[in-house]
Design an enzyme around this catalytic site. Structure first.
Site, PDB file in Angstrom:
ATOM      1  CG  ASP A   1      -1.831   1.191   1.313  1.00 44.15           C
ATOM      2  OD1 ASP A   1      -1.683   2.123   0.492  1.00 44.15           O
ATOM      3  OD2 ASP A   1      -2.692   1.212   2.207  1.00 44.15           O
TER       4      ASP A   1
ATOM      5  CE1 TYR B   1      -7.255  10.470 -11.276  1.00 42.01           C
ATOM      6  CE2 TYR B   1      -7.847  12.000 -13.027  1.00 42.01           C
ATOM      7  CZ  TYR B   1      -7.160  10.884 -12.594  1.00 42.01           C
ATOM      8  OH  TYR B   1      -6.378  10.184 -13.470  1.00 42.01           O
TER       9      TYR B   1
END
Length: 458
Positions: free
Chosen positions: A264, A364
């Protein structure tokens, strides 16, 4: 030439009844693009070099060493593979007339999937106004020409910093990239060569030979394409993705004969773990590609904290944290100097959303605009070690994600660029492979759009 499978519409209008029907109805007629294959020639057909400067003459001589058919004067009605317009000594807008008219007279002779490349110098506020206006005028010329070309041809520009010659390693590296099929979906864009750093590869078909590269988000899609392309070009790979994608990641690692690291990247120690893995398996680390990213789209009025925070954490905060670890490590930032083999390279995947914005993607777009800012600010930090950092900003790319977009919306998105089609993951990968190579050692802090010249933004 090597070709990847086009979308069904493009296939339909490329030949026979479909081609005739599209022409009669005035429908878009995207071309099947010439894409890169190591065994194919750099370009097919003569290359016309336009320009009267000593830099133009030197460049033409250098191209002869690539075994190209270089012309300084066009032969009417003979197909050209490329036109290179050299304006490195431009100082007044009145100087446009002759070379531009020469190019215009040859445009109809440019073959399908041909290339037009300008070579000039960037404008800046420090310049005398006449010089700055002339240099900036090339921007308008190039971007407009890119929208006039047809049949898969593209127009792109190289900006040489003052003091950088037309035959500097990275000047030639950028030119080779733009002439090749690697740049198939890059149109109307500029690359700035800021220094004469860099090194020509011993083998142009294996420009990353001996390098060790890390690719995040490598289990599928664009990330998997990046890993495969870097491996094809000679790099040894560490592919990274989250544990949930472990099976797909292992398959990619097997394909590229690399190693897989389930990780991760938002973990505090992600950078240290990447460095430790590379040190243990390969004893060095040369290239890091920040590809991992997520979307959690929602109109801002409906955006919850979880959607916002998760996108920022993966798309930009993780890159910042990993880069801090890289910059502090001699394994990455101290194994070579002055652009020699082994100089560190970072390439980040941004997005056209970070340049032009996109409805429902404030989180985003913020993260990808942040990537662009990070790249520009990190470039000077890597310079002492001969290192570079650049960003690639994809537009509409054909992936599993875009395949889920409703048909009508997807078709519109495909056609909203000068090439009138979507790009392929390989198009992004080819650009990253070039920017990771030593022939791009003088290119740093750039953001290169792989978007077919979207009709939004620049």
């Amino acid at each position: 030439m090597a070709q990847l499978k086009a979308d069904k519409y493009t296939q339909f209008v490329s030949a026979g009844f479909g081609k005739d029907l599209a022409k009669k109805l005035g429908l878009p007629q995207p071309a099947i693009l010439r894409r890169f294959a190591p065994e194919e020639p750099l370009i097919t057909g003569p290359v016309l070099v336009v320009g009267s400067s000593s830099g133009a003459e030197a460049l033409a001589s250098s191209l002869l060493e690539w075994n190209l058919d270089v012309r300084r004067v066009a032969t009417p009605k003979q197909k050209l593979g490329a036109i290179i317009l050299v304006l490195d000594e431009l100082s007044d807008p009145r100087e446009f007339s002759e070379p531009i008219r020469t190019v215009g007279a040859s445009l109809r002779d440019l073959a399908a999937n041909g290339r037009l490349v300008t070579v000039s110098r960037p404008a800046s506020a420090e310049l005398e106004p006449t010089v700055a206006s002339a240099r900036n005028g090339v921007d308008g010329i190039l971007r407009s020409l890119a929208k006039e070309l047809r049949a898969g041809s593209t127009a792109n520009g190289i900006l040489l910093a003052d003091g950088v010659s037309t035959t500097a390693v990275s000047s030639l590296g950028a030119l080779r990239y733009f002439l090749s099929g690697r740049s198939a979906f890059v149109d109307g864009q500029f690359l700035t060569v800021g220094s004469d750093s860099g090194a020509q590869p011993a083998d142009w078909t294996r420009p990353l030979e001996g390098k060790v590269a890390v690719v995040t988000g490598a289990a599928r899609g664009i990330g998997a394409a990046i890993a495969k392309t870097l491996a094809r070009d000679g790099a040894r790979l560490v592919v990274i993705d989250v544990p949930a994608a472990g099976d797909h990641l292992a398959a990619v690692a097997n394909q590229v004969k690399g190693t897989a690291l389930q990780l991760d990247i938002t973990a505090e120690d992600a950078g240290q773990r990447i460095l430790a893995h590379a040190a243990e398996r390969y004893g060095r680390l040369d290239i890091v590609v920040h590809n991992a990213g997520i979307t959690r789209d929602k109109l801002l009025a409906n955006m919850d904290q979880g959607r916002w925070d998760s996108v920022i954490a993966v798309n930009i905060s993780a890159q910042l944290r990993i880069n801090q670890a890289l910059l502090a490590s001699e394994l990455f930032n101290g194994n070579s100097v002055n652009g020699s083999s082994g100089a560190p390279r970072i390439v980040s995947v941004a997005s056209t959303s970070g340049i032009a914005g996109n409805r429902g993607q404030t989180n985003y777009a913020a993260s990808k605009a942040g990537v662009i800012g990070m790249v520009r600010a990190t470039a000077p930090l890597l310079a002492p070690a001969g290192g570079t950092i650049n960003a690639v900003a994809p537009g509409f790319i054909e992936t599993d994600m875009t395949a889920k977009i409703p048909f009508a919306t997807r078709e519109v998105a495909r056609r909203l660029n000068s090439l009138q089609q979507g790009g392929r993951p390989e198009d992004v990968a080819e650009t990253i492979a070039f920017l990771a190579s030593d022939s791009a050692g003088g290119i740093s802090g750039n953001v290169l759009r792989v978007c077919g010249q979207n009709l939004v933004g620049q």
